[in-house]
Design a protein around this motif. Sequence first.
Motif, short mmCIF file in Angstrom:
data_model
loop_
_atom_site.label_atom_id
_atom_site.label_comp_id
_atom_site.label_asym_id
_atom_site.label_seq_id
_atom_site.Cartn_x
_atom_site.Cartn_y
_atom_site.Cartn_z
N MET A 199 -48.09 -46.93 -22.81
CA MET A 199 -48.54 -46.25 -21.59
C MET A 199 -49.35 -47.25 -20.77
N LEU A 200 -48.88 -47.59 -19.56
CA LEU A 200 -49.50 -48.62 -18.74
C LEU A 200 -49.92 -48.06 -17.39
N THR A 201 -50.99 -48.63 -16.84
CA THR A 201 -51.40 -48.31 -15.48
C THR A 201 -50.52 -49.08 -14.50
N GLU A 202 -50.68 -48.79 -13.21
CA GLU A 202 -49.90 -49.50 -12.19
C GLU A 202 -50.19 -51.00 -12.22
N LEU A 208 -47.12 -56.99 -16.10
CA LEU A 208 -46.04 -57.15 -17.08
C LEU A 208 -44.76 -57.62 -16.39
N LYS A 209 -44.45 -57.05 -15.23
CA LYS A 209 -43.25 -57.46 -14.49
C LYS A 209 -43.32 -58.92 -14.06
N ILE A 232 -38.37 -48.11 -17.93
CA ILE A 232 -39.60 -47.74 -17.23
C ILE A 232 -39.41 -46.32 -16.71
N SER A 233 -40.25 -45.42 -17.18
CA SER A 233 -40.10 -44.02 -16.80
C SER A 233 -40.47 -43.83 -15.32
N VAL A 245 -43.66 -47.06 -20.57
CA VAL A 245 -42.82 -48.26 -20.55
C VAL A 245 -42.37 -48.54 -21.98
N GLU A 246 -41.07 -48.79 -22.15
CA GLU A 246 -40.54 -49.09 -23.47
C GLU A 246 -40.11 -50.56 -23.53
N LEU A 247 -40.68 -51.28 -24.49
CA LEU A 247 -40.28 -52.67 -24.75
C LEU A 247 -39.27 -52.69 -25.88
#
Length: 330
Positions: A199-202, A208-209, A232-233, A245-247
């Motif tokens: 679970m990531l913030t903006e 990450l991108k 990415i949901s 986000v799924e890695l």
Amino acid sequence: MQINFAILLICFQFVWAQSTHAESNELWAVAESATHEISIVGFTRAHATIPLATEVAGKVKEIFADIGESIPEHGKLACLDDVFVQFDIQAASNQIAQHTNQMSYYQKEVSRHEQLVAKQSAAVNVLDNLTRELVNSQREMQAAHISKQRFDELKRRHCIKAPIGWLVIDRAIEIGQWIREGEVVAHIGDYSKLIVPLMLTEHELAALKQKGRFDVLLTEHHLKVPAVIEHISPEFDENTRKILVELAIQDQLPEYRGGIRVELTLAIPSEDHVFSISEKALDQRYEEYWLQSKDGKSIRVNLLGEQKDGKVKINSPEIKLGDQFRLNRK
């Protein structure tokens, strides 16, 4: 007089060359955006999981994989007792054989009576009756074939099929157990590739991108492995305001299972007016720190901490991103 003038000219050129060389060798530090590292922890899961349910009711006859084992090459988890379906298949095969004999008989009779009718040695209505019986036998033959196909398919469905190589997560059946039609008997998962949900913030997602290709740390194994963004949901959690986000990690893994602790490190940009710069650009005077800009102006800064590669984190509202400052020659 001319000699003195020539000597003065040579001296002037030498002094000018020395000053130009010194200026060209002057080193400058550039104010860069400062970042701070954060670590986000997740745990591995199967790339995909599915429940397995039986399509027919029956008694379990064979089981081919236990919990933690992979589905065999024939792609079956278990098979039910199909003895009654085999009886139905045999009965359908007998009907097909019977209708084949009837069709052969009526075809011969129709052919013979067509010759007799042509010679006016037999009644036309007899030929019509034989033709009708031949057509009925053909229809019954088709129905028998359809019935046999149905029983063959029903026999195939007495085995619970699954993707080859997937692992059994749980199993709720044993040999001899009666199960109902549609009952979920097991769950299986694809562990050839592992997923790490985070679970990531903006801001964290943006960081990450920007990484492109990156590694994650398997903390239990003290091993770094390559990872990619799998999904990415488009939705976000209303309570935490974070995005799922799924890695995906697939290569160089010591083991393929769920629950492996994974740590992702991200460099997040710091707040406004916080920059990173070479420590050599700082001029310390008593307990204050200063930078000298290209125009010779001295700017007082706040030292926030040290960073890697000989850089420090500073703060000043007078500095903009990309500003250059003179390096101290020490």
